[in-house]
Design an enzyme around this catalytic site. Structure first.
Site, PDB file in Angstrom:
ATOM      1  CD  GLU A 108      -3.017  -0.933   2.213  1.00 16.08           C
ATOM      2  OE1 GLU A 108      -4.187  -0.664   1.849  1.00 16.08           O
ATOM      3  OE2 GLU A 108      -2.690  -1.050   3.410  1.00 16.08           O
ATOM      4  CG  HIS A 128      -2.565   2.623   6.085  1.00 13.47           C
ATOM      5  ND1 HIS A 128      -3.917   2.907   6.061  1.00 13.47           N
ATOM      6  CD2 HIS A 128      -2.460   1.292   5.810  1.00 13.47           C
ATOM      7  CE1 HIS A 128      -4.588   1.815   5.763  1.00 13.47           C
ATOM      8  NE2 HIS A 128      -3.722   0.813   5.613  1.00 13.47           N
ATOM      9  CG  HIS A 161      -5.009  -2.239   9.186  1.00 18.29           C
ATOM     10  ND1 HIS A 161      -4.172  -3.271   8.845  1.00 18.29           N
ATOM     11  CD2 HIS A 161      -5.025  -1.400   8.118  1.00 18.29           C
ATOM     12  CE1 HIS A 161      -3.702  -3.086   7.618  1.00 18.29           C
ATOM     13  NE2 HIS A 161      -4.185  -1.950   7.158  1.00 18.29           N
ATOM     14  CG  HIS A 187      -8.215  -0.847   4.713  1.00 23.34           C
ATOM     15  ND1 HIS A 187      -7.735  -0.465   3.485  1.00 23.34           N
ATOM     16  CD2 HIS A 187      -7.115  -1.203   5.428  1.00 23.34           C
ATOM     17  CE1 HIS A 187      -6.416  -0.598   3.454  1.00 23.34           C
ATOM     18  NE2 HIS A 187      -6.024  -1.043   4.624  1.00 23.34           N
TER      19      HIS A 187
HETATM   20 ZN   LIG Z   1      -4.014  -1.165   5.095  1.00 24.03          ZN
END
Ligand SMILES: [Zn+2]
Length: 233
Positions: A77, A96, A98, A167
């Site tokens: 990603e 980023h 989760h 996500h």
């Molecule tokens: Zn991710």
């Protein structure tokens, strides 16, 4: 002439520390990633590795024009980072994640609003990126190409955080300490909201309160960073 190699060494050192701090605060686990802009054309991020294992030797330099100065496999990603840096010249660091407490707010109509002063940087209700709206149904929800990264950056707009339905979330900041602060307090704000909602309708910070609190608390980020940093050394 300033010693840019020393600046880059400090940046690498901060980036490794941010990986470990965010694992310690359960914002990252075996997955998720942190990056830092180097200049208008490049950013640093670890190779494809669990954040808790990242060392300075694992950092790769990615160019926005394309190309990586490493043969090691990058994160799937990395496009999240590349496309946000391309769209937002003011952004110098990205997380980023989760993390679990934020996820419910990407799944329902309940707005993710700041309910505590430390999360005033959230501003009004945080936008939600739904990959089905951007590129259609049936994806793995991962942001694995330029089109998905661009759509995410568009949903983020000029905000500090974007939720990603099913996500996780992505936070941006003007420095590694600032984005680390934002990622940690976004998760704390989500926990407080989850505890509040069964009791009744939460009273969010007003736009004026958010603005004033962000200006005053912005000066306190170094204090938090230093405490978090000393705890992982
Ligand atoms: Zn991710």
């Amino acid at each position: 002439m300033p010693d840019q190699s020393a600046d880059l060494s400090d940046l690498r050192d901060q980036l490794v520390a941010a990986n470990h701090i965010l694992v310690a605060h359960r914002v990252l686990d075996a997955f998720g990633h942190v990056s830092a802009r180097v200049d208008e054309d490049s950013f640093l991020i670890s190779r494809n590795l669990a954040p808790g294992s990242v060392t300075a030797d694992d950092l790769q330099l990615h160019h926005l024009a394309g190309g990586v100065d490493s043969a090691e496999r990058p994160y799937l990603e990395t496009h999240i980072h590349a496309e946000i840096y391309r769209a937002r010249p003011d952004v110098r660091a990205i997380v980023h994640s989760h993390s679990a407490s934020i996820l419910p707010f990407g799944l329902t109509d309940t707005a993710f609003v700041p309910v505590m002063h430390m999360a005033s940087f959230l501003g009004d209700a945080v936008p939600v990126y739904d990959q089905r709206d951007a590129v259609g149904d049936g994806t793995d929800l991962l942001v694995t190409d330029e089109a998905r990264g661009r759509a995410l950056a568009t949903t983020l707009g000029d905000r500090t955080l974007v939720l990603m339905r099913g996500h996780g979330s992505t936070a941006v900041g003007g420095s590694i300490p600032e984005v680390t602060f934002r990622a940690i307090y976004a998760e704390t704000n989500a926990s407080v909201l989850l505890a509040t909602l069964p009791l009744g309708s939460p009273v969010a910070l007003s736009p004026a309160e958010s603005s004033t609190a962000t200006a005053s608390i912005g000066g306190q980020i170094a204090r938090a960073w230093n405490v978090w940093r000393s705890a992982i050394d």
